[in-house]
Structures are given as C-alpha cells and as structure tokens.
Design an enzyme around this catalytic site. Structure first.
Site, mmCIF file in Angstrom:
data_model
loop_
_atom_site.group_PDB
_atom_site.id
_atom_site.type_symbol
_atom_site.label_atom_id
_atom_site.label_comp_id
_atom_site.label_asym_id
_atom_site.label_seq_id
_atom_site.Cartn_x
_atom_site.Cartn_y
_atom_site.Cartn_z
ATOM 1 N N SER A 90 0.711 -1.141 0.021
ATOM 2 C CA SER A 90 -0.105 0.039 0.158
ATOM 3 C C SER A 90 0.621 1.184 0.304
ATOM 4 O O SER A 90 0.423 2.696 -0.577
ATOM 5 C CB SER A 90 -0.885 0.210 1.261
ATOM 6 O OG SER A 90 -0.185 0.106 2.341
ATOM 7 N N ASP A 95 0.152 8.017 8.975
ATOM 8 C CA ASP A 95 -0.717 7.373 10.810
ATOM 9 C C ASP A 95 -0.204 5.757 11.181
ATOM 10 O O ASP A 95 -0.311 4.923 12.268
ATOM 11 C CB ASP A 95 -2.375 6.198 10.052
ATOM 12 C CG ASP A 95 -1.660 4.645 9.080
ATOM 13 O OD1 ASP A 95 -0.002 5.187 8.896
ATOM 14 O OD2 ASP A 95 -2.102 4.426 8.293
ATOM 15 N N HIS A 131 1.891 4.237 6.868
ATOM 16 C CA HIS A 131 2.068 5.026 5.836
ATOM 17 C C HIS A 131 1.827 6.219 6.078
ATOM 18 O O HIS A 131 2.642 7.010 6.734
ATOM 19 C CB HIS A 131 0.447 4.379 5.457
ATOM 20 C CG HIS A 131 0.301 3.161 5.217
ATOM 21 N ND1 HIS A 131 -0.700 3.494 6.342
ATOM 22 C CD2 HIS A 131 0.184 2.612 4.391
ATOM 23 C CE1 HIS A 131 -1.273 1.839 6.116
ATOM 24 N NE2 HIS A 131 -0.774 1.388 4.788
#
Length: 239
Positions: A24, A192, A195
C-alpha cells in the site's frame, strides 16, 4: 498527410518503463506520482502497488507483471518495496506475517526471477520498510478493534534483512528505515504511524531520485521540445 500514412512512416513510440512493485505504501502513489512527473518525457512510471500484500504473495504475482513477452526488455528500473506487512506480528496478524528468513528468501527469489527475464541487478532497487511510529499506529489499530500488531524493532529486523539481500545479490537498496530515523522525531514522515505522509512521500521521492537519476540520465527525452519542431515541415521533426 493521412494518419495511416504518418503511422507507416514513423516508428512506434515506446516509452521505457519504471515499475514500482510494492504494497500500500507504493499503491498510495504519492512518491510514485512525483517520480512520474519528473520522468514524463523519458519513461512511463507504472505503479503496481498492492495494498496489504507481503513477499509471499508478491513473488507469485511478479511473473504476471513482467516477463520476456510483456515488457522486460523495455523495463529500465524495478523497485521492490515490501516488508511493512511481512513484519506484522505473527500472533496478532498471522495472515500478513511472513517469517524473517522467508522474507529474505522471497526477495532473493524475486531478484533471481527478474534476472531470468533479463532485468539485470543494476536495474533493481530494493526499498526497506519505513520505521513504525508505534503510538500512532496503535491508535489506528484500536479504532478497528485490534491490538497493536507491529513493532518498530521488528520492522527494523526486516529492514536489515532487506539491506543484506541487496548486498548478497548486487542490487541497490534504499534503507528507508534507517534514513527516516536520522531525524529523531520521524513521526512527521508518517500519516498514521505506518503509511507515508506528504512529507514522507516527498522524502522517499527525493532519496530515490538520487539513485534513479544516475541510472536514467542517459535516456533521451522522447520527441523534441516544441520550440525545436520545424513548424513549416513538422513531419521532418516528428516522424
């Protein structure tokens, strides 16, 4: 001149490819978009980020993304950026967790595969997972009803393994875990705790560019600058 005739006269324009392969942190595309902007007249930057994936799954996917018949020849750089999910704690996140030794073996397997389709070591860049800001990530986990499922020290072990694989295999490596922690308060690099934030994406893009620039500096800009086009006879400049 008819379009068909122009096509017959001119060579098909094929942009070289830079393939970004990861989880991601790649898929979110902040740093990838920055690289694409820099390289727009030289390369296509192809984002193959797959949220949540680990190296166990990635090594199965890679041959479906790059092969001798699907762009290996035009692939000038591949980044391999996994570890944030592999390093998840086994007891709390068994689905994504990959043992450390297997993680290293999977990275080596992907490098060996790329070499088998003629993407040589000098065109491969490994990127370690970034550091984990535990308190911020714990809040994210708790909001989902989960416990803290990663530890920065564990992520660091995977980062070290990634660096060692690069040494063993002769590829470049960007040790993001170490570089980001040179600034003692690295939390601003993360959105966060796991990320990348806008600042983190900019940091990664800048660090990676210093490596990419050397590899891609010899590539020509595709098609002439508009001021250099012969407006009285554009075919002479463009075909």
């Amino acid at each position: 001149m008819a379009l068909a005739e122009a096509g017959a006269r001119g060579r098909l324009l094929l942009w070289p490819r830079v393939v970004l392969f990861g989880d991601s942190i790649t898929e979110e595309n902040g740093w990838g978009a920055s690289l694409a902007e820099r390289l727009v007249r030289k390369c296509d930057v192809v984002n193959r980020g797959l949220s949540g994936y680990n190296t166990r799954w990635a090594k199965l996917i890679l041959p479906r993304l790059i092969s001798k018949s699907t762009g290996a020849e035009s692939t000038v750089v591949v980044t391999i950026f996994f570890g944030a999910n592999d390093s998840a704690l086994k007891d709390l996140n068994p689905k994504q967790h990959v043992p450390l030794e297997e993680y290293a073996a999977n990275l080596k397997s992907m490098i060996q595969y790329l070499k088998s389709v003629d993407v040589t070591e000098d065109r491969i860049i490994l990127i370690t997972p970034p550091p984990l800001q535990e308190s911020a990530w714990e809040k994210t986990c708790l909001a989902k009803g989960d416990k803290l499922n990663r530890r920065n020290a564990t992520t660091g072990e995977y980062a070290q393994a990634c660096v060692q694989v690069a040494r063993d295999c002769g590829t470049d490596v960007l040790d993001l875990w170490t570089l980001m922690q040179k600034n003692q308060d690295f939390s601003s690099y993360l959105s966060d705790g796991l990320h990348l934030s806008t600042k983190g994406n900019s940091f990664l893009a800048a660090q990676l560019w210093s490596c990419l620039e050397k590899k891609l500096s010899a590539l020509p800009s595709l098609l002439p600058y508009w001021r250099d086009v012969d407006h009285t006879n554009p075919e002479a400049s463009l075909l």
